[in-house]
Design a protein around this motif. Structure first.
Motif, PDB file in Angstrom:
ATOM      1  N   ARG A 298       3.833  11.336 -13.626  1.00 10.66           N
ATOM      2  CA  ARG A 298       3.036  12.212 -12.844  1.00 10.66           C
ATOM      3  C   ARG A 298       1.439  12.025 -12.848  1.00 10.66           C
ATOM      4  N   GLY A 299       1.163  10.585 -13.207  1.00 12.49           N
ATOM      5  CA  GLY A 299      -0.133  10.304 -13.271  1.00 12.49           C
ATOM      6  C   GLY A 299      -1.034  10.605 -14.346  1.00 12.49           C
ATOM      7  N   ALA A 300      -0.303  10.719 -15.616  1.00  9.57           N
ATOM      8  CA  ALA A 300      -1.080  11.104 -16.598  1.00  9.57           C
ATOM      9  C   ALA A 300      -2.115   9.820 -16.957  1.00  9.57           C
ATOM     10  N   GLY A 301      -3.195  10.493 -17.279  1.00 11.81           N
ATOM     11  CA  GLY A 301      -4.400   9.581 -17.875  1.00 11.81           C
ATOM     12  C   GLY A 301      -5.272   9.202 -16.510  1.00 11.81           C
ATOM     13  N   LEU A 302      -4.909   9.766 -15.209  1.00 11.44           N
ATOM     14  CA  LEU A 302      -5.670   9.710 -13.997  1.00 11.44           C
ATOM     15  C   LEU A 302      -6.257  11.145 -13.726  1.00 11.44           C
ATOM     16  N   SER A 303      -7.156  11.023 -12.797  1.00 16.75           N
ATOM     17  CA  SER A 303      -7.904  12.303 -12.347  1.00 16.75           C
ATOM     18  C   SER A 303      -7.128  12.588 -11.165  1.00 16.75           C
TER      19      SER A 303
ATOM     20  N   ARG B 230      -5.484   9.320  -4.121  1.00 17.42           N
ATOM     21  CA  ARG B 230      -6.112   8.007  -3.641  1.00 17.42           C
ATOM     22  C   ARG B 230      -5.084   7.100  -3.795  1.00 17.42           C
ATOM     23  N   LEU B 231      -4.271   6.768  -4.803  1.00 19.42           N
ATOM     24  CA  LEU B 231      -3.031   5.915  -5.103  1.00 19.42           C
ATOM     25  C   LEU B 231      -2.042   6.635  -4.402  1.00 19.42           C
ATOM     26  N   ALA B 232      -1.708   7.815  -4.213  1.00 19.34           N
ATOM     27  CA  ALA B 232      -0.647   8.141  -3.140  1.00 19.34           C
ATOM     28  C   ALA B 232      -0.964   7.711  -1.917  1.00 19.34           C
ATOM     29  N   LEU B 233      -1.933   8.024  -1.252  1.00 24.17           N
ATOM     30  CA  LEU B 233      -2.493   7.444  -0.084  1.00 24.17           C
ATOM     31  C   LEU B 233      -2.163   6.067   0.090  1.00 24.17           C
ATOM     32  N   ALA B 234      -2.738   5.118  -0.888  1.00 29.27           N
ATOM     33  CA  ALA B 234      -2.695   3.528  -0.700  1.00 29.27           C
ATOM     34  C   ALA B 234      -1.030   3.440  -0.810  1.00 29.27           C
ATOM     35  N   ARG B 235      -0.284   4.299  -1.608  1.00 29.41           N
ATOM     36  CA  ARG B 235       1.008   3.829  -1.650  1.00 29.41           C
ATOM     37  C   ARG B 235       1.637   3.984  -0.138  1.00 29.41           C
ATOM     38  N   VAL B 236       1.386   4.869   0.568  1.00 34.39           N
ATOM     39  CA  VAL B 236       1.878   5.530   1.836  1.00 34.39           C
ATOM     40  C   VAL B 236       1.440   4.469   2.763  1.00 34.39           C
ATOM     41  N   LEU B 237       0.064   3.881   2.630  1.00 35.18           N
ATOM     42  CA  LEU B 237      -0.678   3.131   3.764  1.00 35.18           C
ATOM     43  C   LEU B 237       0.324   1.744   3.432  1.00 35.18           C
ATOM     44  N   LEU B 238       0.737   1.523   2.157  1.00 37.26           N
ATOM     45  CA  LEU B 238       1.441  -0.010   2.187  1.00 37.26           C
ATOM     46  C   LEU B 238       2.273  -0.218   2.932  1.00 37.26           C
ATOM     47  N   ARG B 239       3.122   0.994   3.442  1.00 44.05           N
ATOM     48  CA  ARG B 239       4.094   0.817   4.428  1.00 44.05           C
ATOM     49  C   ARG B 239       3.698   0.714   5.995  1.00 44.05           C
ATOM     50  N   ASN B 240       2.247   0.852   6.227  1.00 39.66           N
ATOM     51  CA  ASN B 240       1.663   0.958   7.398  1.00 39.66           C
ATOM     52  C   ASN B 240       2.324   1.715   8.266  1.00 39.66           C
ATOM     53  N   PRO B 241       2.371   3.095   8.155  1.00 37.70           N
ATOM     54  CA  PRO B 241       2.985   3.853   8.931  1.00 37.70           C
ATOM     55  C   PRO B 241       2.419   4.250  10.285  1.00 37.70           C
ATOM     56  N   GLN B 242       2.890   4.767  11.282  1.00 40.50           N
ATOM     57  CA  GLN B 242       2.369   4.836  12.468  1.00 40.50           C
ATOM     58  C   GLN B 242       2.108   6.419  12.535  1.00 40.50           C
ATOM     59  N   VAL B 243       2.600   7.327  11.752  1.00 42.31           N
ATOM     60  CA  VAL B 243       2.303   8.621  11.613  1.00 42.31           C
ATOM     61  C   VAL B 243       1.677   8.987  10.347  1.00 42.31           C
TER      62      VAL B 243
ATOM     63  N   SER C  56     -11.693   0.324  -6.064  1.00 46.29           N
ATOM     64  CA  SER C  56     -12.966   0.334  -7.054  1.00 46.29           C
ATOM     65  C   SER C  56     -12.510   0.719  -8.302  1.00 46.29           C
ATOM     66  N   PHE C  57     -12.096   1.940  -8.315  1.00 49.76           N
ATOM     67  CA  PHE C  57     -11.502   2.455  -9.919  1.00 49.76           C
ATOM     68  C   PHE C  57     -10.105   1.678 -10.276  1.00 49.76           C
ATOM     69  N   ILE C  58      -9.333   1.246  -9.375  1.00 46.19           N
ATOM     70  CA  ILE C  58      -8.319   0.453 -10.177  1.00 46.19           C
ATOM     71  C   ILE C  58      -8.989  -1.081 -10.828  1.00 46.19           C
ATOM     72  N   GLU C  59      -9.891  -1.683 -10.184  1.00 46.31           N
ATOM     73  CA  GLU C  59     -10.379  -2.781 -10.643  1.00 46.31           C
ATOM     74  C   GLU C  59     -11.160  -2.384 -11.998  1.00 46.31           C
ATOM     75  N   ALA C  60     -11.992  -1.059 -12.068  1.00 45.17           N
ATOM     76  CA  ALA C  60     -12.500  -0.700 -13.021  1.00 45.17           C
ATOM     77  C   ALA C  60     -11.857  -0.513 -14.424  1.00 45.17           C
ATOM     78  N   LEU C  61     -10.271  -0.293 -14.310  1.00 44.45           N
ATOM     79  CA  LEU C  61      -9.370  -0.114 -15.257  1.00 44.45           C
ATOM     80  C   LEU C  61      -9.289  -1.293 -16.085  1.00 44.45           C
ATOM     81  N   PRO C  62      -8.859  -1.168 -17.088  1.00 44.16           N
ATOM     82  CA  PRO C  62      -8.778  -2.277 -18.432  1.00 44.16           C
ATOM     83  C   PRO C  62      -8.143  -3.552 -17.594  1.00 44.16           C
ATOM     84  N   GLN C  63      -6.698  -3.260 -17.118  1.00 42.73           N
ATOM     85  CA  GLN C  63      -5.917  -4.183 -16.780  1.00 42.73           C
ATOM     86  C   GLN C  63      -5.677  -4.171 -15.308  1.00 42.73           C
TER      87      GLN C  63
END
Length: 560
Positions: A470-475, A481-494, A454-461
């Motif tokens: 280090r994520g300057a410009g984000l809260s 949540r971006l770090a969690l999404a990055r990890v989930l992109l690998r679909n880890p079992q642990v 939701s917050f990604i799609e709300a960004l201008p681009q």
């Protein structure tokens, strides 16, 4: 190319013995062509000057001279290319072996090492070995081959010249060693200053924000500039010794050649020597000292390599605390259902364990929260699970749906540290660090699971929005949540997370907690946390106290 073994300059030299041997053989053949070339030249000059020959009579000799010159240049080029190729391959292999060793040492073993020093060793340190293998070693061999060949030829031509060259030649390396004896200590000092300079510069850059906040940035820059000036002064000292060594070489070489010329000149005037022999000896005399000149020019490469090997050997001597997964660790296999710690004792120093006889089990689809006061061993437990620390006693094992134990299950872990790192680039580029081949649909699915879509799609681009280092410009919550999404992109079992809600406001904390709870379904999920909102979601709480583990089922009512 390189296998673990004798990690010294001599040991590395033996590992490319075939390359260096081929370079010496080719260089020796070039030396033979040089002697033949000078012999042909002396014969041509003698015939033209004293035997009444004309230029037309010397065409055959000139053709042979050009052929020998071309063949010598080709052989010497091949010798240099072979030595350079062997040196480059060995340097690349050493760098790869050292990197693999550092991976096995792991973050725990590298905690006391300065990052700047390690970077300097991996870069400039290993690069300093290349001239040693490509230039110093072949030239040291040629310092024996060509002088012996020249001496043999001179002995055949004139005994007095042989005596002069045989007596003065060994004096050159002796006096070079005496003059350059101090050079190694200076090179060691120069290398240490380079390591300190690299470490100080990196520390200054990393802490520049803090330094500016406290108004000490200018002082830090001045300190780095002072260290750079000291390094420059030491480098100039090395150059002074190098120039003095070259002066000693040139003095004795000139003295020897002058003695040969004077003795032959006197004998020519008395008619006791022929011109062709005298001219050929005078042509050969400078070549007798040429390998010494080349060796002297590359002698600093040996001193530099010796100094660099100290840093390389220090990194190789670090004990391995982690295991580098092999290719077999990346096979899919059956999904994991549990991770068990059985009578595990672990720590960083022998006789001082941080965890003692730990026993606990983490199961799939059951969110486990690890809690406890600071210093009780939470980080140590996480390092054991990540494979960054080996237990002193006991075992950490994982079991799949078929009841099979896996030896390299850490390759299936997704890890989110307390302060996740984002690079300067787009959001999509940051997410694709986990899976470079992921398409936009995969990015959207992972972001939605982490409550970041939701917050990604709300960004201008959208996913093409640029974020700073280090994520300057984000809260803080958005970065988590971006770090969690990055990890989930690998679909880890642990899934292991360290204080994911630290320093977040209540609203951001609730969103991150809810995202973790959704991600825990179908996975073994372990979270280090202290805050009640995260603990309230736990199906199991692992409390650490005095190096012991206390596991208990948990509900929201008990948390209250």
């Amino acid at each position: 190319m390189v296998s673990p073994g004798n990690r010294t300059l001599m040991g590395f030299t033996r590992r490319i013995g075939l390359w260096l041997g081929a370079a010496v053989v080719l260089g020796g053949a070039a030396a033979v062509m040089l002697v033949l070339q000078l012999a042909v030249l002396a014969r041509i000059v003698s015939d033209l000057a004293f035997h009444g020959h004309v230029i037309a009579d010397a065409y055959a000799g000139l053709a042979m001279l050009l052929a020998l010159l071309a063949l010598r240049a080709l052989l010497q080029w091949a010798a240099d290319m072979v030595a350079n190729e062997g040196s480059l391959r060995l340097s690349a292999a050493i760098r790869g072996e050292l990197l693999r060793h550092l991976f096995r040492v792991g973050p725990v073993g590298l905690a006391g090492q300065a990052t700047g020093q390690m970077v300097t060793v991996l870069g400039d340190g290993i690069a300093a070995l290349e001239p040693y293998f490509a230039q110093y070693v072949p030239r040291a061999a040629m310092m024996v081959v060509l002088p012996l060949l020249v001496l043999g030829m001179v002995l055949h031509l004139d005994g007095w010249s042989f005596v002069i060259l045989a007596c003065t030649g060994p004096l050159v390396p002796v006096f070079m060693a005496l003059v350059g004896y101090r050079a190694q200590a200076i090179m060691d000092q120069q290398w240490m200053q380079l390591l300190l300079l690299g470490a100080a510069f990196l520390d200054t850059v990393q802490g520049l924000t803090t330094l500016r906040l406290f108004g000490r940035a200018r002082d830090a820059v001045t300190a780095v500039a002072g260290m750079a000036d000291e390094y420059r002064t030491t480098t100039m000292s090395v150059m002074k010794v190098a120039f003095l060594t070259s002066a000693v070489l040139e003095f004795f070489a000139s003295l020897s050649i002058a003695l040969v010329a004077v003795v032959f000149g006197a004998r020519l005037l008395d008619g006791k020597a022929d011109f062709q022999s005298a001219f050929l000896v005078l042509l050969l005399a400078p070549e007798y000292f040429m390998p010494l000149r080349a060796f002297s020019a590359s002698y600093h490469a040996r001193q530099n390599a010796t100094a660099a090997m100290a840093g390389i050997s220090q990194l190789f001597s670090l004990p391995e605390t982690a295991e580098l997964p092999g290719a077999q660790a990346r096979t899919a296999g059956a999904p994991l259902v549990s991770i068990s710690c059985a009578d595990v004792t672990a720590g960083y120093q022998a006789g001082a364990p941080v965890l003692s006889h730990v026993g606990c089990t983490f199961t799939r689809s059951a969110l486990t929260v690890v809690t406890g006061e600071s210093g009780v061993g939470k980080t140590t437990l996480i390092r054991l699970l990540l494979g960054l620390l080996r237990p002193m006693q006991g075992h950490v094992t994982a079991t799949d749906e078929c009841g099979v134990l896996h030896g390299h299950w850490q390759d299936r872990i997704g890890w989110v540290p307390q302060q996740p790192r984002l690079i300067h680039g787009t959001i999509a580029e940051n997410l694709r660090l986990a899976n470079p081949m992921a398409d936009l649909d995969s990015l959207r699915a992972a972001a939605a699971q982490a409550d970041a879509l939701s917050f990604i799609e709300a960004l201008p681009q959208g996913f093409d929005t640029m974020v700073g280092e280090r994520g300057a410009g984000l809260s803080g919550g958005q970065v988590q949540r971006l770090a969690l999404a990055r990890v989930l992109l690998r679909n880890p079992q642990v899934l292991i997370l360290d204080e994911p809600t630290a320093n977040l406001d209540p609203q951001g904390e609730q969103r991150v907690v809810a995202a973790i709870a959704r991600a825990a379904v179908g996975r073994i999920c372990i979270v280090v946390a202290h805050r009640p909102a995260m603990i309230a979601q736990a199906a199991q709480v692992v409390c650490l106290r005095d190096g012991q583990v206390f596991c208990s089922p948990h509900t929201a009512e008990r948390a209250a």
